[in-house]
Write an enzyme that holds these catalytic residues in place. Structure first.
Site, mmCIF file in Angstrom:
data_model
loop_
_atom_site.group_PDB
_atom_site.id
_atom_site.type_symbol
_atom_site.label_atom_id
_atom_site.label_comp_id
_atom_site.label_asym_id
_atom_site.label_seq_id
_atom_site.Cartn_x
_atom_site.Cartn_y
_atom_site.Cartn_z
ATOM 1 N N GLU A 1 43.189 37.946 36.939
ATOM 2 C CA GLU A 1 44.578 38.555 36.720
ATOM 3 C C GLU A 1 45.681 38.167 37.684
ATOM 4 O O GLU A 1 46.165 38.938 38.385
ATOM 5 C CB GLU A 1 44.063 40.230 37.082
ATOM 6 C CG GLU A 1 42.819 40.540 36.323
ATOM 7 C CD GLU A 1 42.632 42.217 36.385
ATOM 8 O OE1 GLU A 1 43.522 42.829 36.820
ATOM 9 O OE2 GLU A 1 41.787 42.483 35.508
ATOM 10 N N GLU B 1 36.315 41.298 31.698
ATOM 11 C CA GLU B 1 35.879 42.550 32.108
ATOM 12 C C GLU B 1 36.601 43.529 30.985
ATOM 13 O O GLU B 1 37.643 43.223 30.390
ATOM 14 C CB GLU B 1 36.793 43.020 33.438
ATOM 15 C CG GLU B 1 36.454 42.026 34.555
ATOM 16 C CD GLU B 1 37.400 42.415 35.852
ATOM 17 O OE1 GLU B 1 38.039 43.611 35.753
ATOM 18 O OE2 GLU B 1 37.421 41.855 36.592
#
Lengths: 508, 508, 508, 508
Positions: free
Chosen positions: A159, A276
């Site tokens: 991220e 995820e």
């Protein structure tokens, strides 16, 4: 009125739903509670890969600088990494590698993320970072064999579009990191699979520059990846948060987004990993412990494989610790399994999916019907929910006409497992107990029993090869029915009414 | 209307109910299926001892004659006996020794019992028999230590009053065998416990002569033993029988009989072991597989300890083979556990009993209430049945006012487990499947799930320290409720209505 | 010339040597590698207790402050502590509690010790500290029962005489901490055992003030404790140190010191625990991996019980991390066992001791002879070494006349196990492999084989009930011989020369 | 003088040596001792299949006649067969099916073989036999899947050329049995593999008529099989025999015989299975327990794959019982493993073979050298023996120049495991103990230690890429050396002389 399930398969069931599962920071995989969770889930669900943070963080000690004869040197240590990967493979699960975070000795700054302080800054030397990547992968190839390691996706960082994970969320710096890393990976072996940019939700504006950068500079990319969550802003209380959710369809749209954004680029058609996903992105939201979470995710698990190569539930186990040690047994943790291995409702959803056969007969907004090679049929059904605070109505009804055999009549045996606000629901029992933070051994045993799905069995008349199922689901229920045509072997002399107490026939 | 359970204990719970369990012939204990059954039952029920036939039969090879230099010699071999006893002790269970049957090389005739042909004739040399007894016990004392072996009851033969077990049911010959054997036992160590006459039901006329014989000749007797069954004549069909049963009270009367018959003799007051009991004495009566069997035995398990030192369910496992190999999965075998370790309803009755606390608060014709040292209360309840062919009415209601805490109000958490014609009942599911003799792996998994007791959990209001339980039992149900006063740890900020989907409160 | 071992015992063997073992920080006990080490050592050595640091440190999260409605509150969390203690007890080992270090939220400063940053400052509120102690012990008593917890020694802090462990090594502050803590312990139950002052070597000047303080203020003390090491100053290299050692006798003197220093005080006669000991106090000194370490400690293990209640080897396992993650397989760690459970020579010394019988027949500077109840005799022998850098001579000879049976002649069977610079020595094999930091699986298997003690077997003539043993020990050898008189069961027809290949008799 | 081992492989190592192993009668596979033996051997040796007698004998109860309404009927029961095959497959080993012996209900006579009385007469109804075969195989195909069962060879009967195994050794009757059976097998599925005639040694005159019969009548044959033993006449003593042996080469000739005898027939080129082999064909010849047996078979294991598809050591375990229960621990049983899982020398030979790499570098009369893909080299060496009663000379020397790396110099690490008259030899220790029939637990532990191969490790100089090995073998030794070039990772600061006690360098 009944859904008429076709006789012939409409598709093969993709195994994207169990291709990968998430875990917390990698050194938690050294914990016994974690490795037993993985063994359990491997046996009952069959996850193929596992992915976690912190492979290069200091707790793994892969990279360590020291001085010798006045000179800086680096030692690469694999004591922990080897143990983690050995345990994964022993459990029958492969690693999905995430390269990060930054070793303190190599970091350019001291910004960290999480309670356990993963360093999120760029390397102070990209050459040393590249060498770390190469040394690590070479070691893994030496130890596990090239053929094996080529099956492990290798992600670059996590991220980077969020400044909590990558200093200043600096896109140019990430692209540089990606390039250096991807080239280092390919230095070890051209067949290793590297990918990025591992975006969090809400960062679709990164796709174009990423595609352009790697294309223009001919940087290797074997797959792309992103994350998906549907929770709104956090409303904090001590040791927890509350959040609203968007509908489950929103998750599927997030799954589909990379392909849409990469259309027309050189990256179109690359495998997409959702490395995820979950409802809430918080490890302290009680929704994770509920049957609601399972009902909400049922349509996602059954349909996600249409869009992506894998989507990894974040996470396997409450052994996690991003915000610190869990404040008590149920605490809204991501885990499918609690500390002490209680199965949560969403675990059961996964275990139910693992009973499905390879041939999809029907899929709808509240059901998935499959058939096994040996003819057994499974029906997964759930109450649709939309994420809004408003309570779903009590109960839901699913009516299906299911083909269980060739044309004939006869009977079919049905075994049903149920998870809802009462059944298969340790969280609900735990609330009844007064939410003990540290349950006694007797309470723990009671919770284990309460966590088991209710089981019902019955026989149904088969007419023209079909059984009509009329499933009444309790609130937030996820249910699995396994159907099998009966091949009656009852001997002719059997007479149950001659058993004491069964004068009126035993079957009632 | 409700039974008012007292606040204070009326008795301590005797552990006679789990002091011993039966097994088939001893060499079957070498089977993996058997030893895993014992490990399971040891863990979940806690049997203290195990008793079986055939310790001296040829399959154990303890006694073997051979010739050397023209002379008859005897070799005592303990390869199997050691392995059997090692496995018992490793499972945490001690042997209850039964001396018999006759080694072929030592037998005076060739009459046998069972498919596996246990020789039932007297020894052709009592001296050689006595030496066999001494050698065997000396070996056991050497191997396991005197202190240990002194805790093992040693029975002389099995049901000598029946001519299928003892040639001509010859009482005088048995008394001789008993005397020789008991003296041989005491030759090894005076502290070893020996007993007899191991009578079958319906042989109470043996008590007086037995008492007289041992008294007049000063033969050692440390305990007496008999068996107890309540089934009527066998009505055969292929691979099975049907039988009527007398009421459960009849079993308790059989338990009580030895003490009654020995009153006024020198044997009065000796410990009594019921070294076998069950409903039917046949290993092929389907009643053993039913919930009815459990409901029938519940009052026996809860009251038997009033009368005797032990009463041993015959048997632990369907790995048995007195009539030959089992003709299929469920076949009316004695076992608490089937081949492949499915738990039958009577197994659950035992496992429920194992959850009881040491303090008996109440015992009635349909309930047993106990308390643990930590305050938890257990309620075992069942539908009374009487053994007649007539079906019991559907359902039964048990209403109790149970003390769960000091005077205060509040709530109590209750966990209930149920076994009846549907729940915890693999046999019932198996019938629904069409009674497969050799279930597939998928069927086996379904049966395992069907064999688990249903679990319910709830909280109850506590008023003046008491909970009112109103238990509705399904047909032939045995139910266990565990009650514990709630110590509420819910933090003040908890608000389940803020979880998505729970706007009306989660607990419903 | 031979030592004549007496026929009759001169003493019972104290089990002080295995009463306790050390571990690293407590949360490492959550690691699978650690708990498997404990299970292995429990099975093969039989440690009774285990003690480690950091029970109250932040990684265990027992104490956590938070704010609610503008007010500071404290949450006590036992998720980790319960799991650690559950695992200890499941392995058959009890905790030896060490209260420390300081939770960050309760600390008065930010000084820390170790890589994992245990806070070493006094509490900023002694009231809150006392409440933490009480809450923790109350929880343990609730969970494990009072009878159980009363058997666990409870130490106050660790080495307060060193400023690395206790801010400024402030004695007055420690006495205050001790007093508050000891009183808090006794608030929970007067039968709990509390003690201190847990001194490091070289701090004997603390005994008098400690005794005086607790006596004058009537502070509870149930035992006293200290640590013992014999290494000199550290000579650092990267990832390691070298050090000289004082002779083993010095360790025994340290064991004896507390009793000597407390003579004449009110604390005289209290149990003394050496709650840590080893050669070097550094977790990176290669001596811990050597056979030399075992030979050096043999006289300490065999004699230490003369002086103290327990002496705990620091530590069980290389899963430790005070200086950070281990830089490779062998790294001079404290562990009896490496990562991956290779047994080091000192592990074998402990395992050899665990084979000793309860009756000591002889003890000398190079041997310990014991007898079991069943008559078997064990001889533990070693090459005496003195800690100096100078190499011990190659080999050592121990000659003993050992009684193995009553007067008669015959033969005795002897099984010998050897650990020295070659045998039972994975470290030595690992050096031969080129000291791989992360051994391959094949190397790991080879090291496991190399770590097994060599085994020799032989029969010896028994003359007048005695065997003469002439043991040649290789360099730094620790050897165990088990002797048992032969009861010959060879049948008369046995003739090994009739087996192909054995015409000259098989036994050579 | 040294054998110069080539740099490049001369062959791939066939796995015929571990493709199959024998077992006793099939119901013994239900024993825990047996299934643990199989699990152990599967893990350490990797047998692929297992074959035993008695699959259709009464103890398995596959076929059982009964009467119903005045009519004879047959019940096929698979309770035991399923459990046996489930356990085999769970251990990772497939069944090699042998169809026999005759169920009593189907037998035409009452002649039996073995203590356990396997009926050896033809079926009284070939139609019923064929139905039994079909029903059994259909069940196996239903349960395990067609793809799986197609990999299991199916043999028709056992040693029909001997009248102890087949009434009157009637060849015509066997050919009829073969035909009916083979056709019944193919009725189930044409892809199932069927074969015969499972000859004992000395029956080569059966090959021609067998080939002619099946060819002329077009009877299916997928493979042929026979047995091989080299022992002479039995010289009995109580509970045992002695026998002479022919040289090991004789075994290889027996392996080669079927192909030779079938040359020129339609069966030429069919796979040949040696479905049993050993030195002695007696389960009570002490040679099976010796190191001699291992040395004798080493050239057979290393060369047998040249001749046949498989050769199955008869048998895995001493859990066997053809002559009755074992009279004591060591009794000359066939097993690689004793009761209680002690590894015999021949077990180690197999375990050593399992360490070999896929690439054969050299094979000689006293050695086999192989290489793994990762470059490691293994040397298996043994003392050649010829089966004669005369004792082999003490010791044997094997000198090899082995390539371990590319041209360079350096060092190689060698790990050696030794089995001989002392090392890895529980039998030899057991004789020293006085041959206890029922060893105590302490003796059993000592025997387990004595059964472990001795382990030596050393480094050797590498010169021009080669190590010169000069292996001194003790009497009857089988030795395994694993060689690996050292990649030295010793840090520059390492100085072992600075460790206390190692001033002269640690490596000695």
């Amino acid at each position: 009125m009944h859904v008429q399930v076709p006789n012939e398969p409409i598709a093969r069931l993709s195994s994207a739903w169990r291709r990968c599962v998430g875990t917390g920071r990698m050194d938690l995989s050294l914990r016994r509670g974690h490795s037993e969770a993985l063994e359990l889930a491997s046996r009952e669900i069959g996850f193929e890969m596992i992915r976690g943070h912190g492979m290069l963080s200091d707790a793994m000690a892969v990279h360590r600088a020291y001085e010798w004869q006045g000179e800086r040197r680096v030692q690469h240590t694999f004591v922990h990494l080897d143990e983690v990967v050995d345990r994964y493979l022993a459990a029958g699960v492969r690693p999905f590698l995430e390269l990060g975070f930054m070793p303190a000795d190599l970091a350019s700054g001291d910004q960290t993320v999480f309670w356990w302080k993963g360093n999120i800054t760029p390397p102070r030397s990209y050459a040393e970072w590249a060498e770390l990547v190469r040394a690590t992968l070479r070691h893994l190839v030496d130890r596990y064999g090239l053929e094996e390691v080529r099956t492990w996706p290798i992600e670059v960082w996590n991220e980077p579009n969020l400044d909590i994970f990558w200093k200043d969320a600096d896109q140019a710096e990430y692209l540089r990191l990606y390039e250096v890393t991807a080239r280092a990976v390919k230095d070890v072996d051209a067949g290793l699979q590297v990918g990025g940019p591992v975006l969090s939700p809400g960062a679709d504006e990164w796709w174009a520059p990423f595609a352009e950068y790697v294309t223009s500079r001919d940087v290797p990319v074997d797959f792309v990846s992103r994350h998906a969550y549907t929770s709104g802003p956090a409303q904090p209380v001590p040791f927890g948060v509350y959040q609203d959710l968007r509908p489950p369809q929103d998750l599927l749209e997030q799954f589909a987004a990379p392909a849409r954004h990469l259309e027309g680029t050189a990256l179109a058609g690359l495998p997409v990993h959702i490395s995820e996903f979950n409802t809430s992105y918080r490890p302290d939201n009680p929704v994770h412990d509920t049957a609601y979470n399972a009902a909400y995710l049922a349509p996602v698990l059954t349909a996600g494989g249409e869009h992506v190569e894998s989507f990894a539930y974040w996470t396997l186990s409450d052994v996690f610790e991003e915000l610190g040690v869990a404040p008590g047994l149920f605490h809204g943790g991501f885990g499918l399994l609690t500390h002490g291995l209680l199965r949560k409702p969403t675990y059961h959803l996964y275990a139910f999916m693992a009973q499905a056969g390879p041939h999809v007969l029907a899929r709808g907004e509240d059901h998935l019907v499959t058939r096994h090679d040996d003819g057994r049929v499974t029906v997964l059904a759930w109450q649709p929910v939309d994420g809004s605070p408003t309570t779903a109505s009590d109960g839901h009804r699913v009516q299906l006409s299911v083909p269980v055999a060739a044309d004939g009549d006869g009977r079919a045996f049905a075994l049903r497992r149920r998870v809802n606000e009462h059944d298969g629901n340790a969280w609900s029992a735990w609330r009844g107990m007064g939410r003990p933070g540290a349950p006694s051994h007797a309470q723990r045993d009671a919770l284990e029993l309460a966590s088991r799905p209710a089981v019902e069995h019955a026989t149904h008349a088969v007419s023209a090869g079909r059984v009509v199922l009329d499933l009444h689901l309790a609130r937030h229920e996820v249910t699995l029915v396994e159907l099998d045509a009966v091949r009656d072997q009852t001997p002719p002399w059997t007479d149950d009414t001659r058993i004491p107490g069964y004068a009126d026939g035993a079957a009632r």
